[in-house]
Design a protein around this motif. Structure first.
Motif, mmCIF file in Angstrom:
data_model
loop_
_atom_site.group_PDB
_atom_site.id
_atom_site.type_symbol
_atom_site.label_atom_id
_atom_site.label_comp_id
_atom_site.label_asym_id
_atom_site.label_seq_id
_atom_site.Cartn_x
_atom_site.Cartn_y
_atom_site.Cartn_z
ATOM 1 N N UNK A 1 0.837 -1.211 0.000
ATOM 2 C CA UNK A 1 0.000 0.000 0.000
ATOM 3 C C UNK A 1 0.868 1.256 0.000
ATOM 4 N N UNK A 2 1.947 1.224 0.778
ATOM 5 C CA UNK A 2 2.856 2.378 0.803
ATOM 6 C C UNK A 2 3.484 2.597 -0.558
ATOM 7 N N UNK A 3 3.852 1.518 -1.243
ATOM 8 C CA UNK A 3 4.451 1.647 -2.583
ATOM 9 C C UNK A 3 3.432 2.205 -3.572
ATOM 10 N N UNK A 4 2.168 1.790 -3.460
ATOM 11 C CA UNK A 4 1.128 2.308 -4.355
ATOM 12 C C UNK A 4 0.978 3.820 -4.161
ATOM 13 N N UNK A 5 1.013 4.258 -2.906
ATOM 14 C CA UNK A 5 0.892 5.701 -2.650
ATOM 15 C C UNK A 5 2.102 6.465 -3.174
ATOM 16 N N UNK A 6 3.300 5.881 -3.054
ATOM 17 C CA UNK A 6 4.500 6.543 -3.572
ATOM 18 C C UNK A 6 4.400 6.744 -5.078
ATOM 19 N N UNK A 7 4.001 5.678 -5.794
ATOM 20 C CA UNK A 7 3.887 5.795 -7.260
ATOM 21 C C UNK A 7 2.794 6.799 -7.624
ATOM 22 N N UNK A 8 1.688 6.766 -6.870
ATOM 23 C CA UNK A 8 0.614 7.724 -7.146
ATOM 24 C C UNK A 8 1.082 9.156 -6.932
ATOM 25 N N UNK A 9 1.878 9.373 -5.872
ATOM 26 C CA UNK A 9 2.382 10.730 -5.613
ATOM 27 C C UNK A 9 3.356 11.160 -6.695
ATOM 28 N N UNK A 10 4.189 10.225 -7.177
ATOM 29 C CA UNK A 10 5.148 10.562 -8.238
ATOM 30 C C UNK A 10 4.437 10.989 -9.503
ATOM 31 N N UNK A 11 3.296 10.401 -9.804
ATOM 32 C CA UNK A 11 2.589 10.697 -11.059
ATOM 33 C C UNK A 11 1.376 11.611 -10.805
ATOM 34 N N UNK A 12 1.354 12.226 -9.619
ATOM 35 C CA UNK A 12 0.330 13.210 -9.299
ATOM 36 C C UNK A 12 -1.086 12.661 -9.435
ATOM 37 N N UNK A 13 -1.260 11.415 -8.966
ATOM 38 C CA UNK A 13 -2.602 10.822 -8.911
ATOM 39 C C UNK A 13 -3.225 11.215 -7.586
ATOM 40 N N UNK A 14 -4.445 11.739 -7.583
ATOM 41 C CA UNK A 14 -5.076 12.156 -6.321
ATOM 42 C C UNK A 14 -5.181 10.996 -5.325
ATOM 43 N N UNK A 15 -4.916 11.312 -4.049
ATOM 44 C CA UNK A 15 -5.005 10.315 -2.976
ATOM 45 C C UNK A 15 -6.108 10.749 -2.030
ATOM 46 N N UNK A 16 -7.080 9.825 -1.828
ATOM 47 C CA UNK A 16 -8.224 10.102 -0.977
ATOM 48 C C UNK A 16 -8.136 9.225 0.266
ATOM 49 N N UNK A 17 -8.103 9.852 1.444
ATOM 50 C CA UNK A 17 -8.069 9.104 2.687
ATOM 51 C C UNK A 17 -9.497 8.824 3.147
ATOM 52 N N UNK A 18 -9.909 7.566 2.992
ATOM 53 C CA UNK A 18 -11.249 7.121 3.404
ATOM 54 C C UNK A 18 -11.109 5.700 3.939
ATOM 55 N N UNK A 19 -10.729 5.555 5.204
ATOM 56 C CA UNK A 19 -10.437 4.215 5.764
ATOM 57 C C UNK A 19 -11.537 3.181 5.564
ATOM 58 N N UNK A 20 -12.807 3.475 5.927
ATOM 59 C CA UNK A 20 -13.835 2.429 5.725
ATOM 60 C C UNK A 20 -13.988 2.027 4.262
ATOM 61 N N UNK A 21 -13.972 3.020 3.363
ATOM 62 C CA UNK A 21 -14.110 2.727 1.935
ATOM 63 C C UNK A 21 -12.909 1.933 1.424
ATOM 64 N N UNK A 22 -11.713 2.288 1.876
ATOM 65 C CA UNK A 22 -10.515 1.570 1.443
ATOM 66 C C UNK A 22 -10.564 0.108 1.885
ATOM 67 N N UNK A 23 -10.994 -0.114 3.151
ATOM 68 C CA UNK A 23 -11.086 -1.494 3.633
ATOM 69 C C UNK A 23 -12.131 -2.286 2.841
#
Length: 341
Positions: free
Chosen positions: A299-321
């Motif tokens: 999950x951390x690697x997915x967020x790193x790649x998303x940040x590198x390519x400027x993909x929006x990151x949405x923090x929604x714990x229940x939805x993510x689970x």
């Protein structure tokens, strides 16, 4: 050391693969006693049914053969053709009986093994010409068992034959003083009675020999634990190789998943435990599709790649689970309500 020795002992039942291979090579359980018993039984029954026909035919042939024609007596060139014709006639009379016995002898093994035709069994084996191996076979356990079987068969059949003769000794002695017209049928009855008694003894031998041959064949094909493991590797594949293949497949799938993250429209996070990358297009998509997902380090690697390519990151714990639990890669978000607790 003890474990290694136990692995080399043939303690395991033969696998179906080994049984099929042995059958292809013509190695099946055989009982010569069963074949002998069936041939004698069917032969006796055939003589019982066709005996009168054979007797009449033989009487006619003897009458014809002992009747000398004047032309044959003074022309020796016709004797051989005449003898040939009589031989062919005798053969034709007895051909049904001979054919019946031949068929029983040929098809009696089908009772134990079914239909089997193997060219490998006909292939020459020069190892059988080895005199040392031949001497070893002469003094092997199998030869000893065959010797004991022969002795037992001789004892059983001989005992039954002696008992029949002793039990009918008075009838046998009366045959001497009886006229031919009575002694012949009387003798025939004694022969059939003796034949039936001997067949009962043969039946006992067959009842012992058939299970023994099946057990002996099964014993010869037993496998060691090492052979079982080796066969399992050959049929199902080496577990280590299969593990490496699965690992490579997971790595390839992971790389493909990571390469799809830059094309995602949003990444939903837990924010630390789960991450799910979604992609949506108005053309042809009824709902967002999961292109990548993972937990913890992934999950951390997915967020790193998303940040590198400027993909929006949405923090929604229940939805993510819920997305991580209920959706697979390449699947659209389901329409039914998902548990987001």
């Amino acid at each position: 050391m003890a474990d290694q020795d136990s692995d080399l002992e043939k303690t395991e039942s033969p696998s179906q693969r080994k049984l099929d291979k042995a059958r292809e090579e013509g190695q099946v359980a055989r009982s010569r006693e069963l074949t002998t018993f069936l041939v004698m039984m069917v032969g006796g029954a055939g003589l019982w049914v066709m005996g009168s026909h054979f007797a009449q035919a033989l009487v006619e042939m003897l009458r014809e053969g002992l009747t000398l024609d004047r032309q044959l007596a003074f022309n020796s060139e016709q004797l051989l053709p005449h003898l040939r014709d009589m031989s062919i006639e005798i053969l034709l009379v007895f051909s049904p009986f001979l054919l019946l016995v031949l068929l029983v002898a040929a098809f009696s093994p089908l009772l134990m093994n079914g239909w089997l035709f193997s060219t490998k069994a006909l292939a020459p084996k020069f190892s059988k010409l080895d005199p040392i191996a031949g001497i070893a076979r002469m003094f092997s356990m199998n030869s000893l068992v065959e010797l004991l079987k022969a002795i037992g068969k001789t004892i059983i059949v001989g005992t039954i034959g002696a008992w029949v003769v002793w039990h009918n000794r008075e009838s046998v002695m009366l045959l001497i003083g009886e006229p031919v017209t009575r002694s012949v049928p009387h003798l025939g009855g004694l022969i059939w009675w003796s034949f039936a008694a001997i067949m009962m003894g043969m039946l006992i031998i067959v009842a012992i020999d058939v299970p023994f041959q099946l057990w002996e064949h099964h014993k010869k094909l037993k496998m060691t634990k090492e052979e079982v493991r080796q066969e399992s590797k050959e049929t199902e594949g080496d577990p280590q190789v299969k593990g490496r293949i699965r690992s490579m497949q997971r790595e390839i799938a992971r790389r493909r998943m990571m390469s799809a993250i830059p094309t995602a429209d949003v990444v939903v996070t837990n924010p630390t435990h789960y991450a799910v990358a979604l992609k949506y297009s108005e053309n042809g998509m009824r709902a967002p599709v999961v292109v990548a997902k993972g937990s913890h380090l992934l999950a951390a690697r997915i967020k790193e790649i998303a940040a590198e390519h400027r993909v929006p990151i949405l923090e929604a714990p229940p939805l993510a689970r819920a997305l991580h639990k209920h959706t697979d890669l390449g699947e659209a978000i389901p329409e039914w309500p998902m548990s987001i607790s």
